[in-house]
Design a protein around this motif. Structure first.
Motif: not given
Lengths: 189, 189, 189, 189
Positions: C148, C150-151, C153-158, C161, C185, C188-189, D153-155, D157-158, D161, D165, D184, D187-188
């Motif tokens: 998605s 959203i997914g 962007y969550l990954a890109l945020g991670s 960071y 990651l 996540l999707l 930390y991944l979470a 970061g998400s 961020y 957006w 979501q 799931h990480l």
DNA sequence: AATGAATGAGTGTTCATTCAT
DNA sequence: AATGAATGAACACTCATTCAT
């Protein structure tokens, strides 16, 4: 009633003299500009704003401090000047006294020699006090005979400069230096 | 290429020396704290910010000004010190020179005698320069024989103090006073 | 003539790309405000003023730097995205690539994530570039199916960071971490 | 007496907390460098200089603001972390809370994520606070079992961020997005 | 093309001073 | 009497930007 008012007033006067002494110290240590009212107040366990209950401005406090210190030193010197003995001896003792003021009691007196005051009027007042101070030396020097106005100022310059180079941790004590300097300055006149 | 670079650099150096001379004036007139970069710059037809193209801080400009002035005066004095003639004469002429520096060229030199610098390190540097200056007198005084370290400092104090009381509108010219003072200071040593 | 003009122009273009790379480094290290043109220029053995021969303003240099970096990274990612193999694998490799950009090549790319730009227009342009960059991930994620917006962007945020907490002196190399993160990651999707 | 002193002190403390909240807003909006004390003061109907009655420097105000915000958020999160229910549920609610902090209360908290601080010491302090904040997530994630340090930390970061957006005028409310994101992120781990 | 020189605008910081309490 | 609060004025310093050379 009057008595209690008098007591309050006396107490206030005492407090002010203490303030002026402390102020003189800070002014001497830091110079006029860098001496902050907050620091002066801090040494009196007060806050800067409180000083305004006693003096309308920093300049006034400074002037009071200088007048205070000058009066004290001049009184001490006048005592020496009017004591018994030959003029030369008294002049010598004046030099010693002044040297000790510079080397030991400096903090409360140095403002007299402060330069770079922000206001010409203030500066004029300080110079006036400076003249009162110099007058004592001049008078006794006049008695000695050889003493000129210029000679007096040369001697005072030497004395004012003492604290620039005197090292308290050196071999000479302040008292010894004062005696030595007094002897030498007599040769000037 | 190299020549033109040299010319640019020389021009810059000249400009800097002018800046330092003017800065010394303002520092001498106002004291370190009250001497504002804007005022120094104004006398150079610049703005305060422009000074930062030449000096990284006010302290640096001040120090450069003092070093500049000291070097100039010391050079002048060294010339006198190493000239021909008996030591007494040379010492006398040193006194005259220094007196004239104080009475005529004062603005560019006085910073050496500035007190109450904000930074101890700065103060230490100035004192170091001060010692270099005093050394010239000490050396010639030593040749004379009677000259002690203390005597030298007393004389320097007298000289530094001249500008506190000398009145240019009085009957004595700076030159006359300088000669007179030099004579008297010889009696000190 | 044309050829030589072309050569000159090409040389200028090369020089500019270097400038932009260096600028990107400084912007990334210091942030937009604290990155001074003088520092950027210094790393190029130039003076700040010279940059104005290439870019009309700091903002323009910044924008060019970001565009440059983005184009480079997007190109690298597009190559991965359009390579052979199942979408999941390609997405995973996209994550690895981006992680390595963050962890290794960060200095030339991070401006994309800079916030607090002084001008809203500038900020809008950066966001636009940001979207171009995200689009690559979104497209491949869409192929995967579960991906998605959203997914992504969550990954890109991670990923953005990573550089906040990754310790290069730790036990994990940048490559190892990148692989590990990419795996996670995908969940996540 | 003591009571009235206490009241004054409490009032001052309250005022300070307000100052810090407002400061956090401005820092978050403009970044550390562009946040001017004058602007912070203006939002408090004061002048910049007045802030110096409460904080000795901009850095100190910044740090107080960050500490304040962090303490508040961490307290909120700790409440969630220590509530009843399975660890997974609590972790999920932590994500929701943090997401809402980012999406709704962002201005008072974002300084935690500010980069490019002028002073390494300041930066270190902020990172320390950052770790305190992350610790809450790590603890609950550890209870869940699959939760690794990296995953946390991944979470984070998400979540950090999100505000880059998220479009508040879009179809999803902050609350809806927070819930969705929380699901979501589980799931990480 | 490159830069030295200069500057205007902006900012953090200090401090004497005022005033309500 | 004492002070906490607030402020205006001043100042050192930074930096993007312009321009003549």
């Amino acid at each position: 009633m009057t008595a209690s008012v008098g007591r309050v007033a006396r107490k206030r006067a005492e407090r002010q003299r203490l303030m002026e002494r402390v102020a003189a110290e800070v002014f001497a240590e830091r110079g006029y500009e860098r001496a902050s009212l907050e620091e002066i107040a801090a040494r009196l366990d007060m806050r800067g704003a409180s000083l305004y209950h006693y003096y309308p401005s920093k300049e006034d406090l400074f002037l009071a401090a200088v007048q205070n210190a000058t009066a004290e030193v001049v009184a001490r010197l006048r005592e020496v000047a009017s004591s018994d003995g030959p003029a030369v001896d008294r002049l010598r003792r004046l030099f010693v006294s002044q040297a000790l003021v510079e080397l030991r009691d400096y903090p409360s007196f140095a403002p007299l020699f402060l330069m770079h005051l922000p206001d010409p009027v203030l500066d004029a007042r300080v110079r006036e006090l400076s003249r009162e101070h110099a007058a004592v030396f001049r008078e006794v020097a006049a008695e000695v005979g050889g003493g000129s106005r210029i000679g007096t100022y040369l001697a005072l310059g030497s004395l004012a400069y003492l604290r620039r180079w005197y090292d308290p941790s050196g071999s000479l004590s302040a008292e010894e230096l004062a005696e030595h300097v007094a002897d030498q300055l007599l040769h000037l006149l």
